[in-house]
Motif scaffolding. Structure first.
Motif, PDB file in Angstrom:
ATOM      1  N   ASN A 165       0.816  -1.220   0.000  1.00 46.45           N
ATOM      2  CA  ASN A 165       0.000   0.000   0.000  1.00 46.45           C
ATOM      3  C   ASN A 165       0.850   1.271   0.000  1.00 46.45           C
ATOM      4  O   ASN A 165       0.360   2.346   0.310  1.00 46.45           O
ATOM      5  CB  ASN A 165      -1.016  -0.011   1.149  1.00 46.45           C
ATOM      6  N   MET A 188      -5.365  -1.653   6.486  1.00 44.43           N
ATOM      7  CA  MET A 188      -4.124  -2.134   7.096  1.00 44.43           C
ATOM      8  C   MET A 188      -4.288  -2.268   8.607  1.00 44.43           C
ATOM      9  O   MET A 188      -4.775  -1.358   9.275  1.00 44.43           O
ATOM     10  CB  MET A 188      -2.985  -1.169   6.791  1.00 44.43           C
ATOM     11  N   ALA A 213      -2.598   5.126   5.831  1.00 44.35           N
ATOM     12  CA  ALA A 213      -3.142   3.836   5.406  1.00 44.35           C
ATOM     13  C   ALA A 213      -4.648   3.912   5.189  1.00 44.35           C
ATOM     14  O   ALA A 213      -5.221   3.128   4.449  1.00 44.35           O
ATOM     15  CB  ALA A 213      -2.807   2.753   6.425  1.00 44.35           C
ATOM     16  N   LEU A 214      -5.307   4.877   5.852  1.00 40.14           N
ATOM     17  CA  LEU A 214      -6.749   5.038   5.676  1.00 40.14           C
ATOM     18  C   LEU A 214      -7.079   5.919   4.475  1.00 40.14           C
ATOM     19  O   LEU A 214      -8.248   6.187   4.203  1.00 40.14           O
ATOM     20  CB  LEU A 214      -7.365   5.649   6.934  1.00 40.14           C
ATOM     21  N   ALA A 236     -10.558  -0.357   9.905  1.00 39.41           N
ATOM     22  CA  ALA A 236     -10.214  -0.717   8.532  1.00 39.41           C
ATOM     23  C   ALA A 236     -11.450  -1.195   7.765  1.00 39.41           C
ATOM     24  O   ALA A 236     -11.659  -0.816   6.608  1.00 39.41           O
ATOM     25  CB  ALA A 236      -9.127  -1.792   8.532  1.00 39.41           C
ATOM     26  N   PHE A 260      -2.039  -2.993  11.991  1.00 36.77           N
ATOM     27  CA  PHE A 260      -0.645  -2.947  12.419  1.00 36.77           C
ATOM     28  C   PHE A 260      -0.429  -3.810  13.658  1.00 36.77           C
ATOM     29  O   PHE A 260      -1.344  -4.029  14.450  1.00 36.77           O
ATOM     30  CB  PHE A 260      -0.244  -1.507  12.754  1.00 36.77           C
TER      31      PHE A 260
END
Lengths: 255, 230
Positions: free
Chosen positions: A54, A88, B133-134, A157, A90
């Protein structure tokens, strides 16, 4: 295999930090609704591969296609749109510390998707309920256990409706007694047909759900195949040797 | 002795309205410092090389030149020159008060930027990563994720900056702002009682410091993130 079945395609992803290659020529395709599991020793490149997919770590080389469309990481707009479709998770959760559980799940719906507050709240509550935390919506990250934090981050997410979910050792930072609740959620997602790539050391758990294992060492995918192929009794794969060592150390194979 | 008390008593209203001048001066300067210090800090942490360079030069310049020198430069130099420009005449730029707010504010921006920078750098890198990431843009991540946390962490440093800047505000008397020090001197020159008036000035500055620091402590408590024990 039908081409339209393929949701994610990764070709030749490579990354070096200075002179040290940490990811070399990672290539694979993934079908919709499957779980791919990355295993291998720490420092083997699992986390780097996930973050290159990503573009959180910009790869030096290589290309990525999502749902048949090649990603152009140079376009900020395209990159943002792509990241919205690739969730994602983590290892250390990375919840936003100043926001409560509900706000953590809702913030990107408001600020990235531009949803109205009522609709975003409703969606966020639904996702919290899905991971079993509807009752904890008002609590802040510092008031949650590690397992709860990770479940909130999964809800965060999922709220974005990702096409693929990347999980970077989602249980590695958890106390042993908290691992189960997170694995239960991941199992539910796998059974609900969410496409996932997960780096993990939970071998026997993921063997029952994954369609493919990728074994990574020194930045390379050195083996890949179905869990049955790689972990079978008379198999002498590198993967099996590694997994045997893991379960020996853990003293149980059956997490 | 009664003479001294009478002198203080008679000077009290005059001195207290000077305290008001210092208070407005310092609030203005802190706000200028905040509005400029935040972008300076963001530029220094996340900016490209030329931006970081500019911020560094700014910080060096304003930390390196004494406030008294800057007051002269702004009041007798920049503002005097600017007010001589015909189309700026309406703005009445040749004001000692404006010079003092600007100088204290710009200097404070240099110091405040370093408070904010430290706070930003103390946040875990994962916060920014998770925002990206969002799908958040860097600007959204900074304004909705990074700054709300960094500004909370900055309040203790900010309260320190307030107490230092407050006392620097006494220097404004050098360009003729009628704040507490200027009034102390004015009264002392007619009553010939500098000592009691200086004590009074000290008490006024102490009180202003106390009020401000307590207010910031209350703010710190109010915006504290639940669950953190400290």
């Amino acid at each position: 295999m039908n081409d339209s079945d393929i949701i994610l395609k990764v070709e030749g992803l490579s990354k070096a930090f200075g002179n040290k290659p940490v990811l070399q020529d990672a290539t694979f395709t993934q079908r919709r609704g499957t779980l791919k599991v990355l295993v291998g020793p720490s420092g083997g490149g699992k986390s780097t591969l996930l973050q290159c997919i990503n573009y959180l770590i910009p790869p030096d080389q290589g290309r990525v296609w999502l749902d048949g469309r090649q990603i152009n990481p140079k376009s900020r707009r395209e990159l943002s749109a792509y990241r919205q479709e690739v969730g994602m998770i983590f290892q250390d959760f990375n919840l936003f510390d100043h926001l409560n559980a509900l706000e953590n799940v809702r913030i990107a719906l408001l600020k990235v998707k531009g949803m109205a507050k009522a609709a975003a709240t409703e969606r966020a509550m639904a996702e919290l309920a899905r991971v079993g935390l509807a009752g904890k919506a008002d609590l802040y990250p510092a008031q949650l256990s590690g397992g709860q934090k990770q479940r909130v981050s999964i809800a965060r997410a999922l709220a974005m409706d990702p096409k693929v979910l990347l999980l970077d050792e989602p249980t590695s930072a958890l106390d042993p007694e908290l691992i189960g609740e997170v694995l239960t959620v991941i199992k539910d997602l796998a059974q609900a047909g969410i496409t996932m790539i997960m780096a993990t050391h939970q071998i026997s758990f993921s063997a029952s759900l994954a369609d493919e294992f990728l074994f990574m060492e020194k930045g390379r995918i050195v083996e890949h195949g179905s869990p049955a192929e790689l972990l079978g009794k008379d198999c002498c794969s590198r993967t099996q040797a590694f997994c045997a060592k893991l379960s020996e150390l853990a003293g149980d194979a059956g997490q | 002795m009664p003479d001294i008390l009478t002198a203080i008593w008679e000077a009290l209203p005059f001195m207290l309205s000077g305290a008001w001048v210092n208070a407005v001066l310092i609030v203005g300067a802190m706000l200028v410092g905040l509005m400029l210090g935040v972008p300076l800090a963001v530029g220094q942490v996340y900016g490209c090389k030329p931006v970081r360079r500019v911020v560094q030069i700014y910080v060096w310049a304003f930390r390196g030149v004494p406030i008294l020198v800057q007051l002269y430069l702004f009041y007798f130099g920049i503002l005097a020159w600017a007010s001589s420009i015909p189309w700026l005449g309406w703005a009445h730029l040749e004001s000692p008060f404006l010079a003092a707010v600007l100088v204290l504010g710009l200097t404070s921006a240099a110091y405040q930027s370093q408070i904010f920078r430290g706070a930003i750098l103390s946040l875990p890198a994962g916060q920014f990563k998770a925002a990206r990431a969002l799908g958040m843009s860097d600007a959204t991540a900074i304004t909705t994720i990074i700054l709300p946390q960094a500004l909370r962490l900055s309040i203790p440093g900010w309260s320190n900056e307030y107490s230092i800047l407050l006392k620097d505000s006494a220097l404004a008397f050098s360009v003729g702002v009628m704040e507490v020090m200027a009034r102390t001197r004015a009264v002392a020159s007619t009553t010939h009682q500098p000592l009691p008036l200086s004590i009074l000035a000290g008490i006024i500055f102490f009180a202003l410091t106390w009020v401000g620091v307590k207010a910031l402590l209350a703010l710190e408590k109010k915006v504290r993130i639940p669950g953190y024990s400290h």
